[in-house]
Design a protein around this motif. Sequence first.
Motif, PDB file in Angstrom:
ATOM      1  N   ALA A   6      -6.231   6.258 -13.395  1.00 16.25           N
ATOM      2  CA  ALA A   6      -6.447   4.735 -13.204  1.00 16.25           C
ATOM      3  C   ALA A   6      -5.623   4.340 -13.028  1.00 16.25           C
ATOM      4  N   THR A   7      -4.067   4.404 -13.873  1.00 15.02           N
ATOM      5  CA  THR A   7      -2.143   4.392 -13.815  1.00 15.02           C
ATOM      6  C   THR A   7      -2.421   4.813 -12.214  1.00 15.02           C
ATOM      7  N   PHE A   8      -2.476   6.291 -12.195  1.00 15.34           N
ATOM      8  CA  PHE A   8      -1.999   6.618 -11.072  1.00 15.34           C
ATOM      9  C   PHE A   8      -2.259   6.368  -9.917  1.00 15.34           C
ATOM     10  N   GLU A   9      -3.615   6.309  -9.643  1.00 13.68           N
ATOM     11  CA  GLU A   9      -4.896   5.601  -8.918  1.00 13.68           C
ATOM     12  C   GLU A   9      -4.377   4.043  -8.221  1.00 13.68           C
ATOM     13  N   THR A  10      -3.357   2.986  -9.443  1.00  8.15           N
ATOM     14  CA  THR A  10      -2.776   2.418  -9.027  1.00  8.15           C
ATOM     15  C   THR A  10      -1.650   2.283  -8.619  1.00  8.15           C
ATOM     16  N   LEU A  11      -0.953   3.141  -8.472  1.00  7.44           N
ATOM     17  CA  LEU A  11       0.558   3.097  -7.559  1.00  7.44           C
ATOM     18  C   LEU A  11       0.240   3.899  -6.460  1.00  7.44           C
ATOM     19  N   VAL A  12      -0.687   4.839  -6.160  1.00  4.96           N
ATOM     20  CA  VAL A  12      -1.136   5.127  -5.495  1.00  4.96           C
ATOM     21  C   VAL A  12      -1.396   3.885  -3.970  1.00  4.96           C
ATOM     22  N   VAL A  13      -1.935   3.658  -4.783  1.00  7.70           N
ATOM     23  CA  VAL A  13      -2.909   1.637  -3.748  1.00  7.70           C
ATOM     24  C   VAL A  13      -1.145   0.995  -3.885  1.00  7.70           C
ATOM     25  N   ASP A  14      -1.081   0.267  -4.348  1.00  6.56           N
ATOM     26  CA  ASP A  14       0.491   0.200  -4.515  1.00  6.56           C
ATOM     27  C   ASP A  14       1.671   0.435  -3.625  1.00  6.56           C
ATOM     28  N   GLU A  15       2.024   1.460  -3.470  1.00  4.66           N
ATOM     29  CA  GLU A  15       2.755   2.137  -2.163  1.00  4.66           C
ATOM     30  C   GLU A  15       1.811   2.413  -0.836  1.00  4.66           C
ATOM     31  N   GLU A  83       8.626   7.378 -14.010  1.00  2.95           N
ATOM     32  CA  GLU A  83       7.550   6.140 -12.497  1.00  2.95           C
ATOM     33  C   GLU A  83       8.354   6.138 -10.720  1.00  2.95           C
ATOM     34  N   GLY A  84       9.848   5.363 -11.512  1.00  2.81           N
ATOM     35  CA  GLY A  84      10.358   5.419 -10.336  1.00  2.81           C
ATOM     36  C   GLY A  84      10.712   6.741  -8.935  1.00  2.81           C
ATOM     37  N   GLU A  85      10.123   7.706  -9.471  1.00  2.00           N
ATOM     38  CA  GLU A  85      10.693   8.476  -8.853  1.00  2.00           C
ATOM     39  C   GLU A  85       8.799   9.674  -8.421  1.00  2.00           C
ATOM     40  N   LEU A  86       8.104   9.065  -9.483  1.00  2.00           N
ATOM     41  CA  LEU A  86       6.658   9.303  -8.934  1.00  2.00           C
ATOM     42  C   LEU A  86       6.405   8.591  -7.877  1.00  2.00           C
ATOM     43  N   ARG A  87       7.039   6.969  -7.504  1.00  9.33           N
ATOM     44  CA  ARG A  87       6.599   5.356  -6.518  1.00  9.33           C
ATOM     45  C   ARG A  87       7.269   6.485  -5.538  1.00  9.33           C
ATOM     46  N   ASP A  88       8.670   6.864  -5.606  1.00  9.99           N
ATOM     47  CA  ASP A  88       9.136   7.610  -4.213  1.00  9.99           C
ATOM     48  C   ASP A  88       8.396   8.909  -3.318  1.00  9.99           C
ATOM     49  N   GLU A  89       8.003   9.893  -4.438  1.00 11.81           N
ATOM     50  CA  GLU A  89       7.638  10.545  -4.374  1.00 11.81           C
ATOM     51  C   GLU A  89       6.116  10.079  -3.148  1.00 11.81           C
ATOM     52  N   LEU A  90       5.364   9.395  -3.958  1.00 16.53           N
ATOM     53  CA  LEU A  90       3.891   9.424  -3.413  1.00 16.53           C
ATOM     54  C   LEU A  90       3.904   8.465  -2.195  1.00 16.53           C
TER      55      LEU A  90
END
Length: 115
Positions: A6-15, A83-90
Amino acid sequence: MEMDAATFETLVVDELDRLPDDMVDGLDNVVFVVEDRPEDGSLDLLGLYDGLALTERTQYGMGELPDRIVVYREPHLAVCEDEGELRDELHTTLVHEIAHFYGLDDAQLHDLGWA
């Protein structure tokens, strides 16, 4: 890195929301999906465009199944440390897969720095 689905999906939507309007406004009949891993179970693939690129369509109309852009959670978490690296990669993965929708291949994306 660990993160629940759920948290990962929220980050995907955010990006996805952070991408430029002119990049996402042309996405017609496309759905974004988050899955844990690719069908083969590998951690090598971060995302997948499953559909027919705009440059290859001869006729497209009502009743067509939507194209899919799949973002894989576990491979992303395996290559990112925070999380910062994850956001960049997403962000990179979303741009890469959306570019496939518009007809850019991996060689073109590599030349542009998105592969």
